[in-house]
Design a protein around this motif. Structure first.
Motif, PDB file in Angstrom:
ATOM      1  N   ARG A 144     -17.380 -17.457   7.168  1.00  0.00           N
ATOM      2  CA  ARG A 144     -16.276 -17.765   6.245  1.00  0.00           C
ATOM      3  C   ARG A 144     -15.673 -19.144   6.554  1.00  0.00           C
ATOM      4  O   ARG A 144     -15.443 -19.944   5.645  1.00  0.00           O
ATOM      5  CB  ARG A 144     -15.188 -16.682   6.352  1.00  0.00           C
ATOM      6  N   THR A 158     -23.018 -13.283  -6.722  1.00  0.00           N
ATOM      7  CA  THR A 158     -21.736 -13.605  -7.344  1.00  0.00           C
ATOM      8  C   THR A 158     -21.536 -12.681  -8.535  1.00  0.00           C
ATOM      9  O   THR A 158     -22.420 -12.563  -9.391  1.00  0.00           O
ATOM     10  CB  THR A 158     -21.689 -15.071  -7.802  1.00  0.00           C
ATOM     11  N   ARG A 183     -19.976 -12.688  -2.933  1.00  0.00           N
ATOM     12  CA  ARG A 183     -19.998 -11.600  -1.963  1.00  0.00           C
ATOM     13  C   ARG A 183     -21.185 -11.825  -1.027  1.00  0.00           C
ATOM     14  O   ARG A 183     -22.249 -12.273  -1.440  1.00  0.00           O
ATOM     15  CB  ARG A 183     -20.184 -10.233  -2.640  1.00  0.00           C
ATOM     16  N   ALA A 235     -16.881 -14.334  -8.390  1.00  0.00           N
ATOM     17  CA  ALA A 235     -16.494 -14.196  -6.989  1.00  0.00           C
ATOM     18  C   ALA A 235     -17.730 -13.916  -6.139  1.00  0.00           C
ATOM     19  O   ALA A 235     -18.518 -13.016  -6.449  1.00  0.00           O
ATOM     20  CB  ALA A 235     -15.470 -13.080  -6.814  1.00  0.00           C
ATOM     21  N   ASP A 253     -16.150  -4.284 -10.638  1.00  0.00           N
ATOM     22  CA  ASP A 253     -16.773  -4.690  -9.382  1.00  0.00           C
ATOM     23  C   ASP A 253     -18.191  -4.142  -9.298  1.00  0.00           C
ATOM     24  O   ASP A 253     -18.541  -3.166  -9.977  1.00  0.00           O
ATOM     25  CB  ASP A 253     -15.952  -4.207  -8.178  1.00  0.00           C
ATOM     26  N   ARG A 266     -16.044 -10.950   1.380  1.00  0.00           N
ATOM     27  CA  ARG A 266     -15.669 -11.193  -0.016  1.00  0.00           C
ATOM     28  C   ARG A 266     -14.856 -12.475  -0.132  1.00  0.00           C
ATOM     29  O   ARG A 266     -13.995 -12.743   0.706  1.00  0.00           O
ATOM     30  CB  ARG A 266     -14.848 -10.020  -0.567  1.00  0.00           C
ATOM     31  N   PHE A 267     -15.127 -13.223  -1.170  1.00  0.00           N
ATOM     32  CA  PHE A 267     -14.404 -14.453  -1.433  1.00  0.00           C
ATOM     33  C   PHE A 267     -13.699 -14.346  -2.786  1.00  0.00           C
ATOM     34  O   PHE A 267     -14.204 -13.708  -3.715  1.00  0.00           O
ATOM     35  CB  PHE A 267     -15.361 -15.653  -1.445  1.00  0.00           C
ATOM     36  N   THR A 268     -12.542 -14.969  -2.891  1.00  0.00           N
ATOM     37  CA  THR A 268     -11.830 -14.995  -4.157  1.00  0.00           C
ATOM     38  C   THR A 268     -12.525 -15.948  -5.126  1.00  0.00           C
ATOM     39  O   THR A 268     -13.439 -16.702  -4.747  1.00  0.00           O
ATOM     40  CB  THR A 268     -10.376 -15.456  -3.947  1.00  0.00           C
ATOM     41  N   ILE A 269     -12.081 -15.940  -6.371  1.00  0.00           N
ATOM     42  CA  ILE A 269     -12.651 -16.861  -7.358  1.00  0.00           C
ATOM     43  C   ILE A 269     -12.391 -18.303  -6.949  1.00  0.00           C
ATOM     44  O   ILE A 269     -13.287 -19.161  -7.042  1.00  0.00           O
ATOM     45  CB  ILE A 269     -12.060 -16.563  -8.750  1.00  0.00           C
ATOM     46  N   ASP A 270     -11.184 -18.598  -6.449  1.00  0.00           N
ATOM     47  CA  ASP A 270     -10.876 -19.960  -6.008  1.00  0.00           C
ATOM     48  C   ASP A 270     -11.740 -20.356  -4.812  1.00  0.00           C
ATOM     49  O   ASP A 270     -12.253 -21.485  -4.745  1.00  0.00           O
ATOM     50  CB  ASP A 270      -9.398 -20.079  -5.635  1.00  0.00           C
ATOM     51  N   GLU A 271     -11.904 -19.443  -3.867  1.00  0.00           N
ATOM     52  CA  GLU A 271     -12.755 -19.738  -2.703  1.00  0.00           C
ATOM     53  C   GLU A 271     -14.201 -19.949  -3.120  1.00  0.00           C
ATOM     54  O   GLU A 271     -14.895 -20.838  -2.600  1.00  0.00           O
ATOM     55  CB  GLU A 271     -12.662 -18.602  -1.688  1.00  0.00           C
ATOM     56  N   THR A 272     -14.670 -19.152  -4.085  1.00  0.00           N
ATOM     57  CA  THR A 272     -16.035 -19.306  -4.575  1.00  0.00           C
ATOM     58  C   THR A 272     -16.223 -20.663  -5.239  1.00  0.00           C
ATOM     59  O   THR A 272     -17.275 -21.309  -5.070  1.00  0.00           O
ATOM     60  CB  THR A 272     -16.380 -18.178  -5.565  1.00  0.00           C
TER      61      THR A 272
END
Length: 400
Positions: free
Chosen positions: A394, A365, A371, A369, A345, A190-196
């Motif tokens: 990652r 997404t 996934r 975010a 989710d 899982r990635f955060t919104i910022d990471e995405t």
């Protein structure tokens, strides 16, 4: 109205592989209204109220009038329940189920369907419409309560109707359609919104897509698990493509059952982490070329004449890190819900492993975010190895 038809060889290869689309909600869920929404969904699409019947060595989908699949209620965690449903899945009983799990201030809802009657595109369409009906009922709006016209067309009939497949091609015997089942293991990255946002920006900078960038990262992660130093190894990255929109005229999501066919891209891969952008570009261009030239659609049609999808898949006893599948669900849109309910989710649960020697990756997404779900057979891949692949992916995706 078609209420019974033979399943074709492509559908039979998907039979007995139940998959659940699961949403997590916060707030108050009106269970009675959701069950009513599910009933109306089944009326609209009789395939959800169907089951499998056998006759003369062949297998049929048969819609049962007024059959509403089971609704399972759970208090607390949903995961043990979805595992149990997968273990007890019997296509002779039904091909769909609804699970409602409640806990304090929220819970989960899972829509289970057998893969023979719904690929990823159809599953998402059913789930979208379930919540649209629910919201309309909560708001006391007028909705269509009529029964649907018939079962969806088989892939082979769709291809024939669109002139892609010769009308003389027949459905193969389905004597092996209920394959041996092996429970699938799962890992979620899982990635955060910022990471995405960072991943999207990296894909844009490389002139490619998030899906292709993930393909490149996974290729490198699996190559990193192989011997051979930094020498290139030819690897196969397969990407299923929904072919409904590639037909003329296009086919609606629920008008057929399975119209996703994989395109395999063969690439030499070294252990150089800096090659992820070039790998992604190659995957994207190769896939786009296959779609534009129509070769993937032709391959799908040809497979009905040369393959026997109903044969049971080989029982793989050894992992193959040179092969992988990356399925792209894309952007999963927000689901319609009532004002006192918030869906926070989304994820997919595949119960059975399908006979591939590699890992299947599902990318999507939701709510901005990203996934990535890993689906694998746990006697081929150890948890530590999957963890190492996930950590590598990652790191590659988030590296500057």
């Amino acid at each position: 109205m078609t209420t019974k038809r033979q399943i074709d060889q492509f559908e039979s290869g998907m039979l007995n592989f139940p998959t659940a689309l699961i949403v997590e909600y916060q707030g108050r869920l009106n269970k009675d209204i959701l069950v009513r929404a599910f009933e109306l969904l089944c009326f609209r699409y009789p395939v959800l109220g169907s089951r499998v019947e056998r006759a003369s060595g062949n297998i049929f989908i048969a819609a049962v009038p007024d059959l509403i699949p089971d609704v399972v209620y759970v208090s607390g965690d949903i995961w043990d329940c979805v595992r149990e449903i997968g273990e007890r899945w019997r296509v002779a009983d039904s091909l769909a189920k609804l699970v409602i799990a409640e806990k304090q201030d929220g819970g989960h809802v899972a829509l289970y369907t057998d893969h023979a009657i719904a690929d990823g595109t159809a599953k998402q369409a059913f789930l979208d419409e379930l919540w649209e009906i629910y919201a309309a009922l909560v708001c006391d709006l007028d909705i269509d309560t009529d029964s649907g016209p018939s079962l969806p067309e088989s892939p082979i009939d769709v291809l024939k109707a669109h002139g892609v497949l010769d009308g003389s091609v027949a459905i193969s015997s389905n004597t092996h359609a209920e394959h041996s089942r092996f429970p699938a293991a799962h890992h979620y990255l899982r990635f955060t919104i910022d990471e995405t946002s960072r991943i999207r920006e990296r894909a844009r900078s490389a002139g490619t897509s998030v899906h292709a960038l993930v393909c490149g990262a996974v290729l490198l992660a699996q190559r990193n698990q192989l011997d051979g130093g930094n020498e290139p190894i030819v690897m196969e990255c397969a990407s299923p493509v929904d072919l409904r929109a590639r037909l003329d005229p296009p086919v609606p999501a629920a008008a057929t059952t399975n119209m996703a066919y994989p395109h395999a891209c063969l690439l030499p891969v070294t252990g150089d982490a800096g090659s992820v952008a070039s790998l992604a570009t190659s995957v994207k261009s190769d896939l786009e070329r296959s779609i534009e030239q129509g070769s993937i659609l032709s391959s799908f049609a040809e497979s009905f004449t040369v393959n026997n999808f109903s044969e049971p898949p080989d029982v793989c006893e050894k992992q193959d890190l040179t092969k992988l599948i990356v399925s792209n669900l894309g952007l999963v849109k927000d689901f319609t819900a009532a004002s006192d309910l918030k869906i926070v989710d989304f994820q997919m649960w595949t119960h059975n492993w399908h006979g591939t020697p590699g890992v299947v990756y599902v990318v999507y997404t939701y709510r901005e975010a990203c996934r990535i779900q890993f689906v694998y057979k746990d006697d081929l891949f150890q948890v530590g190895q999957i963890d190492a692949i996930a950590e590598f992916v990652r790191g590659i995706l988030l590296s500057s």
